[in-house]
Design an enzyme around this catalytic site. Structure first.
Site, PDB file in Angstrom:
ATOM      1  N   HIS A   1      85.278  16.306  65.377  1.00 41.51           N
ATOM      2  CA  HIS A   1      85.132  15.306  64.320  1.00 41.51           C
ATOM      3  C   HIS A   1      86.458  14.599  64.007  1.00 41.51           C
ATOM      4  O   HIS A   1      87.532  15.174  64.046  1.00 41.51           O
ATOM      5  CB  HIS A   1      84.538  15.930  63.050  1.00 41.51           C
ATOM      6  N   ASN A   2      86.327  13.301  63.735  1.00 47.46           N
ATOM      7  CA  ASN A   2      87.451  12.443  63.360  1.00 47.46           C
ATOM      8  C   ASN A   2      88.485  12.243  64.470  1.00 47.46           C
ATOM      9  O   ASN A   2      89.582  11.760  64.215  1.00 47.46           O
ATOM     10  CB  ASN A   2      88.146  12.950  62.101  1.00 47.46           C
TER      11      ASN A   2
END
EC number: 2.3.1.191
Length: 353
Positions: A240-241
């Site tokens: 994520h991210n």
């Protein structure tokens, strides 16, 4: 129906120079060992020449220093690129819209263009927007509020979760999963894990290709972003991210932990692992199985676990292979030192007497 092109037409695609008959007719590209009459083959370096006597190709793509050959040639200063572009050109076919298969499930308020192919058992959530000439293979699942750009191809069993944005001319291969929850949890004093909601999304820019069974997690907050032209192999995990820079290449089984930022034209070899919250500058290259644990400046070349400068890693790997012999030598030298020490001690005792 087989389509033929002249050698000159193919050379024009890649700004190449024709040597020999420019009217030579070509319908396909193949490797040297497999090419038949009507096909063009290629060599990447002069040392691969001359072509073997049994080569049946009708023409060949060669580097600029190739010299005269027995076949008509296309000369290019980048033969690998020229071969790839010509191969794509030969294989290109006009989009054939097949419409929506009767078994597909289409949610409410979806926007579907006239030119679209939606295969069997596809499932679209509510408010999905598809661009022109999109192809969705059998079993594709698209979550609600997802937007997919023009000329994008999703092969069978791809899943794109809700609220993701997919650009133009993107290719997602079989079983890829885009936008599943990121791996985030908080652990209390008793060791019990509590899920951290993953409420962000995934953005995939134009001309990205993602291999079979790869996963791109949605952001905890904000966006996981795969930028223009990135190439992601099979079985790659992107946390994520993460931000993957333009035209980066991630080879099979690479894993990138959350919130790491990759610059432009980064290349990560097979099974490379990158820790979270790092920054890898433009043109960083990591050897296969590298374990990257710290930031890397532009142009760094690293290898090993933990990853270090690739030249140092090469010397260290060489030294490691010699350790058994070195250990044997150290033991021999230790015995010799002990023997000499005993002789010296005996000499001292005699002097004292």
């Amino acid at each position: 129906m087989t389509r033929f092109y002249t050698l000159q037409q193919l050379a024009d695609v890649v700004d190449g120079q024709v040597v020999g008959d420019p009217e030579t007719r070509i319908h396909g590209l193949n490797g040297i060992e497999y090419a038949q009459a009507g096909e063009i083959t290629f060599v990447l370096e002069k040392k691969q020449l001359p072509l073997p006597e049994h080569c049946r190709a009708s023409a060949c793509i060669v580097p600029a220093d190739a010299g005269p050959q027995k076949l008509p040639l296309i000369i290019s200063d980048q033969p690998a690129v020229a071969a790839a572009r010509i191969h794509n050109y030969l294989l290109a076919r006009p989009f054939q819209a097949e419409g929506v298969h009767p078994s597909a499930v289409i949610g409410a308020d979806c926007v579907l263009p006239e030119e679209v192919t939606i295969g069997p058992l596809v499932c679209l959530g509510d408010r999905v927007v598809l661009g022109q000439r999109v192809t969705l293979g059998p079993g594709v699942v698209i979550g609600e509020d997802t937007v997919i750009g023009d000329d994008t191809l999703l092969h069978a069993n791809v899943t794109v979760a809700e609220r993701c944005v997919i650009g133009n001319r993107v290719i997602l291969h079989h079983g890829a999963v885009i936008g599943s929850d990121g791996f985030g949890f908080a652990t209390d004093r008793l060791g019990i894990h509590y899920k951290k909601p993953q409420v962000g999304t995934v953005r995939i820019d134009d001309d990205v290709e993602i291999g079979a069974n790869s996963c791109v997690d949605r952001a905890a907050f904000g966006v996981t972003w795969i930028k223009t032209g990135a190439r992601i192999d099979n079985l790659v995990m992107i946390g994520h991210n993460v931000v993957v820079g333009e035209h980066s290449v991630l080879v099979a089984q690479t894993g990138i932990a959350g919130s790491t930022n990759l610059g432009r034209n980064v290349v990560l070899g097979a099974k490379a692992g990158v820790a979270g919250h790092l920054h890898l500058g433009d043109r960083v290259m990591a050897a296969a199985k590298s374990g990257i644990h710290n930031d890397q400046p532009d142009g760094a070349m690293v290898g090993g676990t933990p990853a270090i400068d690739v030249k140092k890693w090469g010397r260290a790997a060489t030294a490691f292979s010699r350790l058994p012999d070195m250990l044997k030598e150290v033991r021999r030298l230790r015995r010799e030192v002990d023997r000499l020490g005993s002789l010296l001690e005996s000499a001292k005792k005699k002097e004292q007497q």
